[in-house]
Design a protein around this motif. Structure first.
Motif, mmCIF file in Angstrom:
data_model
loop_
_atom_site.group_PDB
_atom_site.id
_atom_site.type_symbol
_atom_site.label_atom_id
_atom_site.label_comp_id
_atom_site.label_asym_id
_atom_site.label_seq_id
_atom_site.Cartn_x
_atom_site.Cartn_y
_atom_site.Cartn_z
ATOM 1 N N LEU A 90 -8.263 -8.778 10.255
ATOM 2 C CA LEU A 90 -8.182 -7.310 10.386
ATOM 3 C C LEU A 90 -6.934 -6.779 9.686
ATOM 4 O O LEU A 90 -6.974 -5.781 8.985
ATOM 5 C CB LEU A 90 -8.141 -6.910 11.866
ATOM 6 N N GLN A 91 -5.824 -7.494 9.865
ATOM 7 C CA GLN A 91 -4.575 -7.044 9.234
ATOM 8 C C GLN A 91 -4.632 -7.235 7.720
ATOM 9 O O GLN A 91 -4.119 -6.421 6.960
ATOM 10 C CB GLN A 91 -3.392 -7.824 9.840
ATOM 11 N N PHE A 92 -5.298 -8.294 7.268
ATOM 12 C CA PHE A 92 -5.475 -8.536 5.826
ATOM 13 C C PHE A 92 -6.280 -7.377 5.223
ATOM 14 O O PHE A 92 -5.935 -6.838 4.173
ATOM 15 C CB PHE A 92 -6.202 -9.872 5.619
ATOM 16 N N TRP A 93 -7.334 -6.999 5.918
ATOM 17 C CA TRP A 93 -8.195 -5.900 5.455
ATOM 18 C C TRP A 93 -7.383 -4.597 5.368
ATOM 19 O O TRP A 93 -7.431 -3.889 4.365
ATOM 20 C CB TRP A 93 -9.384 -5.765 6.418
ATOM 21 N N LYS A 94 -6.574 -4.322 6.412
ATOM 22 C CA LYS A 94 -5.737 -3.104 6.411
ATOM 23 C C LYS A 94 -4.725 -3.148 5.263
ATOM 24 O O LYS A 94 -4.481 -2.150 4.589
ATOM 25 C CB LYS A 94 -4.931 -3.010 7.716
ATOM 26 N N SER A 95 -4.145 -4.327 5.043
ATOM 27 C CA SER A 95 -3.086 -4.443 4.031
ATOM 28 C C SER A 95 -3.629 -4.360 2.614
ATOM 29 O O SER A 95 -2.869 -4.134 1.673
ATOM 30 C CB SER A 95 -2.349 -5.786 4.182
ATOM 31 N N SER A 96 -4.939 -4.592 2.454
ATOM 32 C CA SER A 96 -5.481 -4.603 1.088
ATOM 33 C C SER A 96 -5.831 -3.192 0.602
ATOM 34 O O SER A 96 -6.310 -3.034 -0.514
ATOM 35 C CB SER A 96 -6.681 -5.552 0.983
ATOM 36 N N GLY A 97 -5.584 -2.186 1.412
ATOM 37 C CA GLY A 97 -5.766 -0.798 0.960
ATOM 38 C C GLY A 97 -4.749 -0.462 -0.125
ATOM 39 O O GLY A 97 -3.650 -1.033 -0.141
ATOM 40 N N ARG A 98 -5.105 0.466 -1.005
ATOM 41 C CA ARG A 98 -4.231 0.764 -2.157
ATOM 42 C C ARG A 98 -2.819 1.186 -1.746
ATOM 43 O O ARG A 98 -1.840 0.711 -2.300
ATOM 44 C CB ARG A 98 -4.882 1.839 -3.062
ATOM 45 N N SER A 99 -2.705 2.074 -0.745
ATOM 46 C CA SER A 99 -1.363 2.595 -0.454
ATOM 47 C C SER A 99 -0.453 1.486 0.098
ATOM 48 O O SER A 99 0.724 1.397 -0.284
ATOM 49 C CB SER A 99 -1.439 3.781 0.508
ATOM 50 N N THR A 100 -0.994 0.623 0.969
ATOM 51 C CA THR A 100 -0.149 -0.469 1.501
ATOM 52 C C THR A 100 0.218 -1.426 0.379
ATOM 53 O O THR A 100 1.367 -1.860 0.256
ATOM 54 C CB THR A 100 -0.877 -1.230 2.627
ATOM 55 N N MET A 101 -0.782 -1.757 -0.457
ATOM 56 C CA MET A 101 -0.478 -2.677 -1.555
ATOM 57 C C MET A 101 0.625 -2.104 -2.448
ATOM 58 O O MET A 101 1.575 -2.797 -2.808
ATOM 59 C CB MET A 101 -1.721 -2.952 -2.386
ATOM 60 N N GLU A 102 0.497 -0.805 -2.780
ATOM 61 C CA GLU A 102 1.502 -0.211 -3.675
ATOM 62 C C GLU A 102 2.894 -0.226 -3.035
ATOM 63 O O GLU A 102 3.896 -0.469 -3.688
ATOM 64 C CB GLU A 102 1.084 1.203 -4.084
ATOM 65 N N LYS A 103 2.913 -0.007 -1.726
ATOM 66 C CA LYS A 103 4.195 -0.036 -1.000
ATOM 67 C C LYS A 103 4.809 -1.458 -1.054
ATOM 68 O O LYS A 103 6.016 -1.602 -1.112
ATOM 69 C CB LYS A 103 3.927 0.388 0.450
ATOM 70 N N ASN A 104 3.933 -2.461 -1.050
ATOM 71 C CA ASN A 104 4.424 -3.845 -0.992
ATOM 72 C C ASN A 104 4.834 -4.413 -2.356
ATOM 73 O O ASN A 104 5.491 -5.450 -2.418
ATOM 74 C CB ASN A 104 3.364 -4.751 -0.354
ATOM 75 N N ILE A 105 4.416 -3.742 -3.431
ATOM 76 C CA ILE A 105 4.734 -4.280 -4.768
ATOM 77 C C ILE A 105 6.242 -4.326 -4.999
ATOM 78 O O ILE A 105 6.777 -5.328 -5.473
ATOM 79 C CB ILE A 105 4.033 -3.449 -5.876
ATOM 80 N N ARG A 106 6.942 -3.245 -4.664
ATOM 81 C CA ARG A 106 8.381 -3.154 -4.964
ATOM 82 C C ARG A 106 9.179 -4.291 -4.292
ATOM 83 O O ARG A 106 9.903 -5.023 -4.970
ATOM 84 C CB ARG A 106 8.902 -1.760 -4.574
ATOM 85 N N PRO A 107 9.034 -4.492 -2.957
ATOM 86 C CA PRO A 107 9.814 -5.594 -2.362
ATOM 87 C C PRO A 107 9.418 -6.965 -2.900
ATOM 88 O O PRO A 107 10.276 -7.838 -3.066
ATOM 89 C CB PRO A 107 9.515 -5.491 -0.854
ATOM 90 N N LEU A 108 8.122 -7.123 -3.202
ATOM 91 C CA LEU A 108 7.709 -8.429 -3.736
ATOM 92 C C LEU A 108 8.330 -8.645 -5.121
ATOM 93 O O LEU A 108 8.845 -9.728 -5.425
ATOM 94 C CB LEU A 108 6.169 -8.502 -3.809
ATOM 95 N N HIS A 109 8.305 -7.596 -5.930
ATOM 96 C CA HIS A 109 8.907 -7.675 -7.266
ATOM 97 C C HIS A 109 10.404 -8.004 -7.147
ATOM 98 O O HIS A 109 10.917 -8.883 -7.865
ATOM 99 C CB HIS A 109 8.691 -6.322 -7.960
ATOM 100 N N GLU A 110 11.081 -7.350 -6.225
ATOM 101 C CA GLU A 110 12.539 -7.569 -6.096
ATOM 102 C C GLU A 110 12.870 -9.006 -5.689
ATOM 103 O O GLU A 110 13.766 -9.625 -6.250
ATOM 104 C CB GLU A 110 13.113 -6.616 -5.041
ATOM 105 N N ILE A 111 12.095 -9.534 -4.735
ATOM 106 C CA ILE A 111 12.433 -10.901 -4.291
ATOM 107 C C ILE A 111 12.022 -11.918 -5.357
ATOM 108 O O ILE A 111 12.696 -12.940 -5.557
ATOM 109 C CB ILE A 111 11.837 -11.214 -2.882
ATOM 110 N N LEU A 112 10.945 -11.631 -6.107
ATOM 111 C CA LEU A 112 10.547 -12.543 -7.199
ATOM 112 C C LEU A 112 11.630 -12.593 -8.279
ATOM 113 O O LEU A 112 11.977 -13.666 -8.786
ATOM 114 C CB LEU A 112 9.224 -12.067 -7.822
ATOM 115 N N GLN A 113 12.180 -11.423 -8.612
ATOM 116 C CA GLN A 113 13.219 -11.368 -9.649
ATOM 117 C C GLN A 113 14.480 -12.087 -9.184
ATOM 118 O O GLN A 113 15.070 -12.873 -9.927
ATOM 119 C CB GLN A 113 13.551 -9.900 -9.992
ATOM 120 N N LEU A 114 14.873 -11.804 -7.937
ATOM 121 C CA LEU A 114 16.073 -12.454 -7.401
ATOM 122 C C LEU A 114 15.888 -13.971 -7.404
ATOM 123 O O LEU A 114 16.776 -14.732 -7.791
ATOM 124 C CB LEU A 114 16.335 -11.956 -5.967
#
Ligand code: FAD
Length: 415
Positions: A90-114
């Protein structure tokens, strides 16, 4: 200086121990195994800032449902009446919505770069005894549909200043002079790197032992002792061990260790396979993801590793040879001149990706405990994110400000 116990000696536990030890703490790592095999060993070894889109993203549910109809597909969830799986789904389904995904891109990008930067620093400190190469990674495709999607991703990457090169079939072939490549085209992410994860684990283990980190191996954690808002000890099959601070890095077993502390962690194990071929006379020059089939190809010196599949069928579920065969078949379709035989089943490796429902790791403390730091849920990105996680764990244990904002990785974000 404080005494810290790290539970779990996978790549996340060892990198946490690395930074804690470097900062002068007295560290003990506890693992039920021997630090000689397991999920952190046989994976594809990518350090991939290109993977800035979390696994939970729009379209993934529809694609997953389609794939589930085929027994050789790269994705499978074993339907079962399991409350933990239902809550996670259920949480995976909620998280796969566009707005949540877009919100999660920035922190994922930052930790990947670091993490990419810190992995390079770690290589410079330890010596490159784990075949790290900064050659980039190719996303290869055969279908027009996948090409469109990958080119859109390349545009998104550019917006984050991640360099990309869109290549046609001839340009891809030019990058692989020794092996025929049968593709429509590909995207090169030149900023990606790869390494031999098994060698990295051995190098870290040896380095930590030489620098005074204690290892309690073949020691199983059965529970914890607590008093008020502190963990006061780890119960193991060899007795109780105590420290000032504790790090929980038990990979796909995190929900079981969390439960012993009364903390419910949403996490599923995603089984994947790999096969490694030695003595390659004609090897690939670049790692590549065969995007239509979700297969990862990694050249490691004169060895070639191919891996893939995501099976969510419960930890400990048996290996399915037909899925390993599908990986092998896909490699043959993309690289027709590779002259390889399907390996004996006993040599096929499998491991468990610790999957959080939104594709972001869990890094930080839980409000119930002052001296307990979580480090887990790295899914498909444990090697890519290990160095940054180790540094963030050290900073969290010390209570100092962290190199990047860790709010998005909160252990309590689904509560
Ligand atoms: C096929 C495949 C390919 C992959 N490719 C890549 C890649 O290219 N790049 C990338 O970044 N990531 C990749 N990954 C993901 C990566 O391998 C994982 O994210 C990473 O290994 C997880 O590390 P970990 O330390 O969290 O967990 P683990 O490596 O599983 O370590 C957890 C440790 O905790 C110990 N433990 C658990 N419970 C207990 C207990 N009760 N008592 C004592 N010890 C305990 C276990 O023995 C284990 O050693 C891949 C995974 C797979 C399966």
């Amino acid at each position: 200086m404080s005494k810290v116990i790290v539970t779990g000696g996978g790549i996340i536990g060892l990198c946490s121990a690395y930074y804690l030890n470097k900062a002068g703490h007295d560290v003990t790592v506890i693992d039920k195994g021997k630090i000689a095999e397991g999920t952190s060993f046989g994976n594809a070894g990518y350090i991939c800032p290109s993977h800035f889109i979390p696994l939970a993203s729009p379209g993934i549910i529809a694609m997953g449902l389609k794939w589930m109809l085929s027994s050789s597909s790269p994705f499978y969830i074993k339907p079962r009446l399991d409350w933990d799986l239902i809550k996670w789904g259920l949480q995976f389904w909620k998280s796969s919505g566009r707005s949540t995904m877009e919100k999660n891109i920035r922190p994922l990008h930052e930790i990947l770069q670091l993490s990419r930067a810190l992995t390079i620093q770690m290589r410079n400190d330890l010596g490159n005894h784990f075949q790290m190469e900064e050659k980039g990674c190719l996303m290869l495709y055969k279908s027009a549909h996948t090409e469109k999607h990958e080119i859109e991703m390349a545009h998104d990457a550019k917006a984050l200043n991640i360099p990309t090169q869109v290549l046609n079939a001839k340009e891809v072939q030019a990058l692989e002079p020794a092996v025929e490549v049968d593709v429509r085209g590909g995207v090169l992410y030149p900023f990606d790197a790869h390494l031999n994860p098994s060698d990295l684990m051995h190098v870290l283990h040896e380095h930590l032992k030489a620098n005074g980190v204690e290892f309690m191996l073949e020691t199983t954690i059965n529970g914890f002792e607590r008093a008020a808002n502190k963990v006061t000890g780890v119960k193991t099959d060899k007795g109780l061990v105590s420290a000032d601070a504790y790090v929980l890095a038990t990979g796909s077993w995190l929900p079981f260790t969390g439960r012993d502390l009364g903390i419910d962690m949403l996490l599923q194990a995603g089984k994947g396979y790999s096969m490694t071929f030695g003595d390659m006379q004609q090897n690939l020059k670049h790692p590549a993801i065969l995007v239509d089939d979700r297969v990862a190809m990694t050249p490691l010196g004169n060895e070639l590793r191919m891996g893939g599949t995501m099976e969510i069928s419960g930890i400990g579920s048996p290996m399915l040879i037909k899925r390993a065969k599908a990986i092998f078949h896909s490699a043959q379709q993309y690289y027709p001149s590779l002259d390889l035989e399907f390996p004996s089943p006993s040599t096929i490796w499998h491991g468990w990706r610790p999957l959080s429902p939104d594709g972001l790791p869990y890094i930080g403390k839980h409000h119930q405990f002052d001296n307990l730091t979580f480090a887990g849920g790295h899914g498909m990105l444990g090697i890519s994110l290990a160095a940054a996680t180790g540094q963030l764990v050290q900073q969290t244990v010390e209570g100092v400000s962290t190199s990047i904002d860790t709010k998005a990785f909160s252990v309590e974000r689904f509560n």
